[in-house]
Design a protein around this motif. Sequence first.
Motif, PDB file in Angstrom:
ATOM      1  N   VAL A   1       9.623  -2.511  -0.936  1.00  0.00           N
ATOM      2  CA  VAL A   1       7.921  -2.545  -0.450  1.00  0.00           C
ATOM      3  C   VAL A   1       7.537  -3.624  -0.407  1.00  0.00           C
ATOM      4  O   VAL A   1       6.938  -3.979   0.334  1.00  0.00           O
ATOM      5  N   HIS A   2       7.297  -4.515  -1.813  1.00  0.00           N
ATOM      6  CA  HIS A   2       6.621  -5.413  -2.050  1.00  0.00           C
ATOM      7  C   HIS A   2       6.801  -6.188  -1.949  1.00  0.00           C
ATOM      8  O   HIS A   2       5.909  -7.090  -1.561  1.00  0.00           O
TER       9      HIS A   2
ATOM     10  N   GLN B   1       2.462  -6.680   5.696  1.00  0.00           N
ATOM     11  CA  GLN B   1       2.549  -4.616   5.107  1.00  0.00           C
ATOM     12  C   GLN B   1       2.822  -5.569   3.546  1.00  0.00           C
ATOM     13  O   GLN B   1       3.708  -6.032   2.904  1.00  0.00           O
ATOM     14  N   HIS B   2       2.034  -4.099   2.626  1.00  0.00           N
ATOM     15  CA  HIS B   2       2.390  -4.381   1.753  1.00  0.00           C
ATOM     16  C   HIS B   2       2.604  -5.897   0.120  1.00  0.00           C
ATOM     17  O   HIS B   2       3.526  -5.708  -0.766  1.00  0.00           O
ATOM     18  N   SER B   3       1.732  -6.832   0.847  1.00  0.00           N
ATOM     19  CA  SER B   3       1.219  -8.230   0.509  1.00  0.00           C
ATOM     20  C   SER B   3      -0.825  -7.356  -0.392  1.00  0.00           C
ATOM     21  O   SER B   3      -1.324  -7.300   0.726  1.00  0.00           O
TER      22      SER B   3
ATOM     23  N   MET C   1       0.504  -1.139   0.095  1.00  0.00           N
ATOM     24  CA  MET C   1       0.275   0.171   0.464  1.00  0.00           C
ATOM     25  C   MET C   1       0.936   1.449   0.106  1.00  0.00           C
ATOM     26  O   MET C   1       1.787   1.534   1.017  1.00  0.00           O
ATOM     27  N   LEU C   2       0.589   1.950  -0.848  1.00  0.00           N
ATOM     28  CA  LEU C   2       1.501   3.456  -1.648  1.00  0.00           C
ATOM     29  C   LEU C   2       0.280   4.416  -1.306  1.00  0.00           C
ATOM     30  O   LEU C   2      -0.571   4.202  -1.437  1.00  0.00           O
ATOM     31  N   TYR C   3       0.676   6.161  -1.095  1.00  0.00           N
ATOM     32  CA  TYR C   3      -0.226   6.915  -0.484  1.00  0.00           C
ATOM     33  C   TYR C   3       0.221   7.601  -1.926  1.00  0.00           C
ATOM     34  O   TYR C   3       1.594   7.936  -2.423  1.00  0.00           O
ATOM     35  N   LEU C   4      -0.597   8.183  -2.316  1.00  0.00           N
ATOM     36  CA  LEU C   4      -0.922   9.368  -3.611  1.00  0.00           C
ATOM     37  C   LEU C   4      -1.204  10.209  -3.443  1.00  0.00           C
ATOM     38  O   LEU C   4      -1.765  10.246  -2.254  1.00  0.00           O
ATOM     39  N   PRO C   5      -1.507  11.108  -3.470  1.00  0.00           N
ATOM     40  CA  PRO C   5      -1.326  12.892  -3.305  1.00  0.00           C
ATOM     41  C   PRO C   5      -3.701  12.766  -4.127  1.00  0.00           C
ATOM     42  O   PRO C   5      -3.681  11.686  -4.000  1.00  0.00           O
TER      43      PRO C   5
END
Length: 246
Positions: free
Chosen positions: A109-110, A213-215, A1-5
């Motif tokens: 990350v993943h 996380q990140h799966s 899970m990453l984050y965008l504007p």
Amino acid sequence: MLYLPPEPKRGGPSLERIDWSARFERLAASAQEPRLQAFYGAGAVPLETPIAEVPLVALDFETTGLDPVRDGIVSIGLVPFRLDRIQTSKARHWVVKPRSLLREESVVVHGITHAELARASDLDSLWPALLDELAGRIVVVHHRQIERQFLDTELRLRTGEGIEFPVIDTMELEARWHRRRQPSLLSRLLGRKPASIRLADSRPRYHLPQYRQHSALSDAQATAELLLAQIAHHFTPQTPLSELCC
């Protein structure tokens, strides 16, 4: 899970408080791609429906980066559920060959490696099955910009048409309770920081266990469980979908 504007505004009606049933009827009539026609033709759950009666599906993408135009999807996890049951046996997980180079920082990350991607399928062969899984359900995500923007971009590249769909965003729900209230005078004096609303930081507030996380699959499962906990603490089974959906 990453984050965008935040999501950019589109040419159509505002994505907030849309009448999704009417919107899907118009999109089904205007779509040229038959599988998009079928997706919209399955209809949108009416916004007055009590959440206990709504078919849901938690969705998570892992990506090569944060830019939907430059980066690509590397894995997809989804978990169908309702308020009374998470259908783990019907969960799906795909590793996807991205259309952009896999950067080393995203591997950290993943955890998906170049060797795994060499055996993965292209999204060209997966997106119809993904739409079948989403059709007729409300998509549940944690930070909607990732799933909406990446899926829209990937379909535009492959079919010439994007996609719109309603979501329940568990991150947005957490923001209602932890980001939109003014901090107390005592909190300001003590320099307390606002509570984190990331997925892994939100779950302990409801006594939910931590997962890897990140799966994409475990993040989708974690998101489904978080929504059930949020509803149990802050809403009722009769809460209309309109109070949760955007």
